[in-house]
Design an enzyme around this catalytic site. Sequence first.
Site, PDB file in Angstrom:
ATOM      1  N   CYS A 127      58.852 113.508  82.771  1.00  0.00           N
ATOM      2  CA  CYS A 127      59.667 114.175  81.732  1.00  0.00           C
ATOM      3  C   CYS A 127      59.255 115.626  81.480  1.00  0.00           C
ATOM      4  CB  CYS A 127      59.594 113.411  80.417  1.00  0.00           C
ATOM      5  SG  CYS A 127      60.084 111.698  80.559  1.00  0.00           S
ATOM      6  N   HIS A 137      60.655 117.659  73.820  1.00  0.00           N
ATOM      7  CA  HIS A 137      61.172 116.563  74.641  1.00  0.00           C
ATOM      8  C   HIS A 137      61.795 115.529  73.701  1.00  0.00           C
ATOM      9  CE1 HIS A 137      61.701 113.573  77.590  1.00  0.00           C
ATOM     10  NE2 HIS A 137      60.692 112.801  77.202  1.00  0.00           N
ATOM     11  N   ASN A 167      67.195 110.021  76.016  1.00  0.00           N
ATOM     12  CA  ASN A 167      66.089 110.646  76.746  1.00  0.00           C
ATOM     13  C   ASN A 167      66.539 110.938  78.183  1.00  0.00           C
ATOM     14  OD1 ASN A 167      63.756 111.310  78.075  1.00  0.00           O
ATOM     15  ND2 ASN A 167      62.581 109.529  77.407  1.00  0.00           N
TER      16      ASN A 167
HETATM   17  O1  UT7 Z   1      59.892 110.096  77.758  1.00  0.00           O
HETATM   18  C1  UT7 Z   1      58.972 109.127  78.143  1.00  0.00           C
HETATM   19  C2  UT7 Z   1      59.527 107.735  77.950  1.00  0.00           C
HETATM   20  N1  UT7 Z   1      59.734 107.427  76.574  1.00  0.00           N
HETATM   21  C3  UT7 Z   1      58.964 106.622  75.911  1.00  0.00           C
HETATM   22  O2  UT7 Z   1      58.034 106.148  76.472  1.00  0.00           O
HETATM   23  C4  UT7 Z   1      59.250 106.273  74.474  1.00  0.00           C
HETATM   24  C5  UT7 Z   1      58.004 105.896  73.681  1.00  0.00           C
HETATM   25  N2  UT7 Z   1      58.139 104.684  72.886  1.00  0.00           N
HETATM   26  C6  UT7 Z   1      59.133 104.500  71.974  1.00  0.00           C
HETATM   27  O3  UT7 Z   1      59.963 105.342  71.785  1.00  0.00           O
HETATM   28  C7  UT7 Z   1      59.140 103.214  71.182  1.00  0.00           C
HETATM   29  O4  UT7 Z   1      57.914 102.546  71.329  1.00  0.00           O
HETATM   30  C8  UT7 Z   1      60.307 102.258  71.594  1.00  0.00           C
HETATM   31  C9  UT7 Z   1      61.635 102.829  71.136  1.00  0.00           C
HETATM   32  C10 UT7 Z   1      60.328 102.070  73.092  1.00  0.00           C
HETATM   33  C11 UT7 Z   1      60.154 100.873  70.947  1.00  0.00           C
HETATM   34  O5  UT7 Z   1      60.067 101.028  69.529  1.00  0.00           O
HETATM   35  P1  UT7 Z   1      58.949 100.242  68.717  1.00  0.00           P
HETATM   36  O6  UT7 Z   1      59.159 100.514  67.294  1.00  0.00           O
HETATM   37  O7  UT7 Z   1      57.611 100.621  69.311  1.00  0.00           O
HETATM   38  O8  UT7 Z   1      59.320  98.752  69.001  1.00  0.00           O
HETATM   39  P2  UT7 Z   1      58.444  97.617  69.692  1.00  0.00           P
HETATM   40  O9  UT7 Z   1      58.157  97.919  71.106  1.00  0.00           O
HETATM   41  O10 UT7 Z   1      57.284  97.343  68.783  1.00  0.00           O
HETATM   42  O11 UT7 Z   1      59.423  96.376  69.625  1.00  0.00           O
HETATM   43  C12 UT7 Z   1      59.785  95.783  68.373  1.00  0.00           C
HETATM   44  C13 UT7 Z   1      60.674  94.589  68.643  1.00  0.00           C
HETATM   45  C14 UT7 Z   1      60.125  93.628  69.681  1.00  0.00           C
HETATM   46  O12 UT7 Z   1      60.434  92.317  69.272  1.00  0.00           O
HETATM   47  P3  UT7 Z   1      59.320  91.408  68.555  1.00  0.00           P
HETATM   48  O13 UT7 Z   1      58.220  91.323  69.556  1.00  0.00           O
HETATM   49  O14 UT7 Z   1      58.939  92.155  67.317  1.00  0.00           O
HETATM   50  O15 UT7 Z   1      60.054  90.134  68.324  1.00  0.00           O
HETATM   51  C15 UT7 Z   1      60.912  93.969  70.921  1.00  0.00           C
HETATM   52  O16 UT7 Z   1      61.035  92.850  71.797  1.00  0.00           O
HETATM   53  O17 UT7 Z   1      61.937  95.023  69.158  1.00  0.00           O
HETATM   54  C16 UT7 Z   1      62.242  94.316  70.344  1.00  0.00           C
HETATM   55  N3  UT7 Z   1      63.048  95.174  71.212  1.00  0.00           N
HETATM   56  C17 UT7 Z   1      64.377  95.292  71.086  1.00  0.00           C
HETATM   57  N4  UT7 Z   1      65.260  94.718  70.236  1.00  0.00           N
HETATM   58  C18 UT7 Z   1      66.544  95.050  70.352  1.00  0.00           C
HETATM   59  C19 UT7 Z   1      62.633  95.979  72.209  1.00  0.00           C
HETATM   60  N5  UT7 Z   1      63.682  96.635  72.751  1.00  0.00           N
HETATM   61  C20 UT7 Z   1      64.770  96.220  72.066  1.00  0.00           C
HETATM   62  C21 UT7 Z   1      66.136  96.537  72.128  1.00  0.00           C
HETATM   63  N6  UT7 Z   1      66.987  95.946  71.261  1.00  0.00           N
HETATM   64  N7  UT7 Z   1      66.619  97.422  73.023  1.00  0.00           N
END
Ligand code: UT7
Length: 384
Positions: free
Chosen positions: A121, A259, A289
């Site tokens: 990125c 970014h 993104n």
């Molecule tokens: O540019 C480089 C690439 N970008 C990144 O790497 C982005 C960096 N990370 C992030 O932006 C965030 O960590 C995310 C947006 C990816 C995830 O947000 P989060 O608040 O960290 O959520 P999480 O990973 O803690 O997931 C929370 C819950 C999980 O369920 P449980 O375990 O709490 O039951 C996930 O399975 O949300 C679930 N989940 C979803 N639910 C609905 C994960 N993806 C989705 C989805 N829709 N698309």
Amino acid sequence: MTRDSEGIKATQYAAITGWGSCMPPAVLSNNDLSTFLDTSDEWIITRTGMKERRISHVSATEMATLAAKRALACAGLNPTDLDLVIYGGVSNEELCPNSASGVQFSLGASNAASMDLNTACTSFCYGLAAATAMIQAGQVRNAVVIGVELISRYMDWTNRNVAVLFGDGAAAVVLEATDQEEGLLASVLGCDAEARHTLRVRGFGCSYSGYGITLGDTFWDFDGQQIFKRAVLGMSRASSEVLNRSALTADDISLVIPHQANLRIIESVAKHTGIPMERVMLTVEKYGNMSAATVPVALVEALSEGRIEPNSWILMPAFGGGLTYCSLLVKWGDRVTPLGESPDELPPCTESALELVNRVRGNQDPHGRSKDGLLSPTFPEMRS
Ligand code: UT7
């Protein structure tokens, strides 16, 4: 500086004299994603700030070429005057020949050197730093630096953790040698390599050849929370350091162009750096993104919206796979309007974004692997 009998000389600065983007028209909404993934508009908006993203009906080379043509027209430069093409991004049609040579050929930039630069990125930002240094060293007089991604083609559309986050797009800038104190004046570049396993696209490269894995067989290793924390830390530290090195404070920055991976990451970095959100350029809501394309696309939009003042300071923090990170300090020049415009456009798109994604999905099995292998007919028009 101009080309003269003395040849190319070292110079102090590299001004940004041209800019242009190429956004594919097909829009994929959060509701479109929820037609085939267990996700919702509400989850995606609250966790990421994203409402929609673009899906390209053309190749990455075509997007990159049009963005570069627009940037060259904006700078009033002919393709044959160009010394260097840098193609920044992770989305290559092939590894050999490189993608920059394809853009160079399409532009007719017959006097240019061409190289790909992949720091995920941050590729556009690293490219801006590399091209600036090459101009300062007198190796080239000018360059076009492109940030481009076509992630929709190698996305694992069965994986909701990543499939909702990314979009396609491209933008480019032209840099030219100058004696005026402007352009990229300071940068901090780094890499948190200890965490490189947290963002990995499996399926490309020598590790996979000979194992029966073919085009479309990409699986994403992705630890969103780890990346989130390290991204905030890397971008915030790099931003503070680049300001310190330049004896500037947050108050001197007119606009932050970060970014755009997640609205919450951007808000955190702005808070750590002491810059209010009113002075932060946001595109994450409408484009998601776009990896290497996010910073240059946001820069082009900031210019077209009149958000960049002549002679103002701009901060560009970014992070990506590797985990590479950086923060660039750019002093804008006098001119904030284009010198010219390219008449070129993308060919019309006859499918919806969801139809384009479904074409890729139709070629993936329930685990995201391609059904048909290397010569699958998903996008035959791309194989010329
Ligand atoms: O540019 C480089 C690439 N970008 C990144 O790497 C982005 C960096 N990370 C992030 O932006 C965030 O960590 C995310 C947006 C990816 C995830 O947000 P989060 O608040 O960290 O959520 P999480 O990973 O803690 O997931 C929370 C819950 C999980 O369920 P449980 O375990 O709490 O039951 C996930 O399975 O949300 C679930 N989940 C979803 N639910 C609905 C994960 N993806 C989705 C989805 N829709 N698309």
